[in-house]
Design a protein around this motif. Sequence first.
Motif, PDB file in Angstrom:
ATOM      1  N   GLN A   1     -11.506 -14.971 -54.682  1.00 40.34           N
ATOM      2  CA  GLN A   1     -11.381 -13.623 -55.210  1.00 40.34           C
ATOM      3  C   GLN A   1     -11.685 -12.550 -54.164  1.00 40.34           C
ATOM      4  N   THR A   2     -12.000 -12.952 -52.939  1.00 46.70           N
ATOM      5  CA  THR A   2     -12.317 -11.977 -51.904  1.00 46.70           C
ATOM      6  C   THR A   2     -11.040 -11.474 -51.239  1.00 46.70           C
ATOM      7  N   ALA A   3     -11.071 -10.204 -50.893  1.00 42.23           N
ATOM      8  CA  ALA A   3      -9.899  -9.572 -50.296  1.00 42.23           C
ATOM      9  C   ALA A   3      -9.694 -10.044 -48.861  1.00 42.23           C
ATOM     10  N   ALA A   4      -8.442 -10.028 -48.450  1.00 43.27           N
ATOM     11  CA  ALA A   4      -8.092 -10.350 -47.065  1.00 43.27           C
ATOM     12  C   ALA A   4      -8.611  -9.246 -46.153  1.00 43.27           C
ATOM     13  N   THR A   5      -8.767  -9.563 -44.901  1.00 41.86           N
ATOM     14  CA  THR A   5      -9.239  -8.584 -43.925  1.00 41.86           C
ATOM     15  C   THR A   5      -8.303  -7.376 -43.905  1.00 41.86           C
ATOM     16  N   GLY A   6      -8.888  -6.204 -44.057  1.00 39.83           N
ATOM     17  CA  GLY A   6      -8.110  -4.966 -44.033  1.00 39.83           C
ATOM     18  C   GLY A   6      -7.566  -4.537 -45.382  1.00 39.83           C
ATOM     19  N   TYR A   7      -7.841  -5.312 -46.414  1.00 43.19           N
ATOM     20  CA  TYR A   7      -7.357  -4.988 -47.761  1.00 43.19           C
ATOM     21  C   TYR A   7      -8.530  -4.882 -48.728  1.00 43.19           C
TER      22      TYR A   7
ATOM     23  N   ASP B   1      -4.130 -15.549 -49.664  1.00 46.88           N
ATOM     24  CA  ASP B   1      -3.117 -16.387 -50.320  1.00 46.88           C
ATOM     25  C   ASP B   1      -2.002 -15.576 -50.964  1.00 46.88           C
ATOM     26  N   ASP B   2      -2.217 -14.296 -51.220  1.00 44.56           N
ATOM     27  CA  ASP B   2      -1.196 -13.438 -51.833  1.00 44.56           C
ATOM     28  C   ASP B   2      -0.155 -12.977 -50.810  1.00 44.56           C
TER      29      ASP B   2
ATOM     30  N   ARG C   1       0.117  -2.087 -48.075  1.00 43.62           N
ATOM     31  CA  ARG C   1      -1.012  -1.138 -48.139  1.00 43.62           C
ATOM     32  C   ARG C   1      -0.986  -0.370 -49.461  1.00 43.62           C
ATOM     33  N   SER C   2       0.187   0.083 -49.834  1.00 40.51           N
ATOM     34  CA  SER C   2       0.328   0.835 -51.075  1.00 40.51           C
ATOM     35  C   SER C   2       0.032  -0.044 -52.287  1.00 40.51           C
ATOM     36  N   LEU C   3       0.537  -1.270 -52.279  1.00 38.38           N
ATOM     37  CA  LEU C   3       0.276  -2.207 -53.369  1.00 38.38           C
ATOM     38  C   LEU C   3      -1.206  -2.518 -53.462  1.00 38.38           C
ATOM     39  N   ASP C   4      -1.836  -2.721 -52.321  1.00 34.33           N
ATOM     40  CA  ASP C   4      -3.261  -3.001 -52.296  1.00 34.33           C
ATOM     41  C   ASP C   4      -4.042  -1.838 -52.920  1.00 34.33           C
ATOM     42  N   HIS C   5      -3.668  -0.634 -52.577  1.00 37.43           N
ATOM     43  CA  HIS C   5      -4.317   0.551 -53.136  1.00 37.43           C
ATOM     44  C   HIS C   5      -4.146   0.591 -54.657  1.00 37.43           C
ATOM     45  N   LYS C   6      -2.952   0.277 -55.131  1.00 37.21           N
ATOM     46  CA  LYS C   6      -2.685   0.260 -56.582  1.00 37.21           C
ATOM     47  C   LYS C   6      -3.516  -0.825 -57.270  1.00 37.21           C
ATOM     48  N   LEU C   7      -3.554  -2.017 -56.684  1.00 37.10           N
ATOM     49  CA  LEU C   7      -4.307  -3.119 -57.296  1.00 37.10           C
ATOM     50  C   LEU C   7      -5.803  -2.810 -57.331  1.00 37.10           C
ATOM     51  N   ALA C   8      -6.307  -2.168 -56.290  1.00 34.58           N
ATOM     52  CA  ALA C   8      -7.732  -1.839 -56.240  1.00 34.58           C
ATOM     53  C   ALA C   8      -8.110  -0.833 -57.329  1.00 34.58           C
ATOM     54  N   ALA C   9      -7.137  -0.065 -57.801  1.00 31.14           N
ATOM     55  CA  ALA C   9      -7.399   0.930 -58.833  1.00 31.14           C
ATOM     56  C   ALA C   9      -7.236   0.376 -60.257  1.00 31.14           C
TER      57      ALA C   9
END
Length: 161
Positions: free
Chosen positions: A28-34, A40-41, A65-73
């Motif tokens: 469940q940990t984020a990849a480096t920089g995300y 794995d995603d 980057r944009s998807l990561d930002h959306k998922l984090a929200a």
Amino acid sequence: MQRRDLLRLSLGASAFLASASLIGCSAQTAATGYQALRDDDLPLLRALIPVVLAGAQATETLVLRSLDHKLAALSPEMLKLTRQLFDVLSLPLTRGPLTGIWGSWGQADPRQVTGFLQRWQDSSLNLLRMGHASLLQLLQMAWYERPESWAACGYPGPPKI
């Protein structure tokens, strides 16, 4: 197919998916920089982006980057559901039977990815159709929210106040 055979098939499929969810779901940990995307995603998404956004001149890095930002929200529950979808698509035990892509996502060619998306879109199973819609919406929102995409689709941007 007789009713008994259908019940056996359903029981077997349920056991298969239950065991797959227990053995090897991604960390469940984020990849480096995300913030939210995991290691794995990334291969899955890198295979999907050029197919889903074909002709959009989308930049993989910007979309991720944009998807990561959306998922984090997202709410924790929605993030959990999205990660479960990514897990099912990434886990070798479920990826092959559900997508038809038996090798890694990094080795999948665009025709295979298109075939997988088409099968899910046309599936008689509502769950697969919902997964297809979710994947497309996530990637399209991640790209088309970006100012870099607006000129290519004729959107002048929001009005200046």
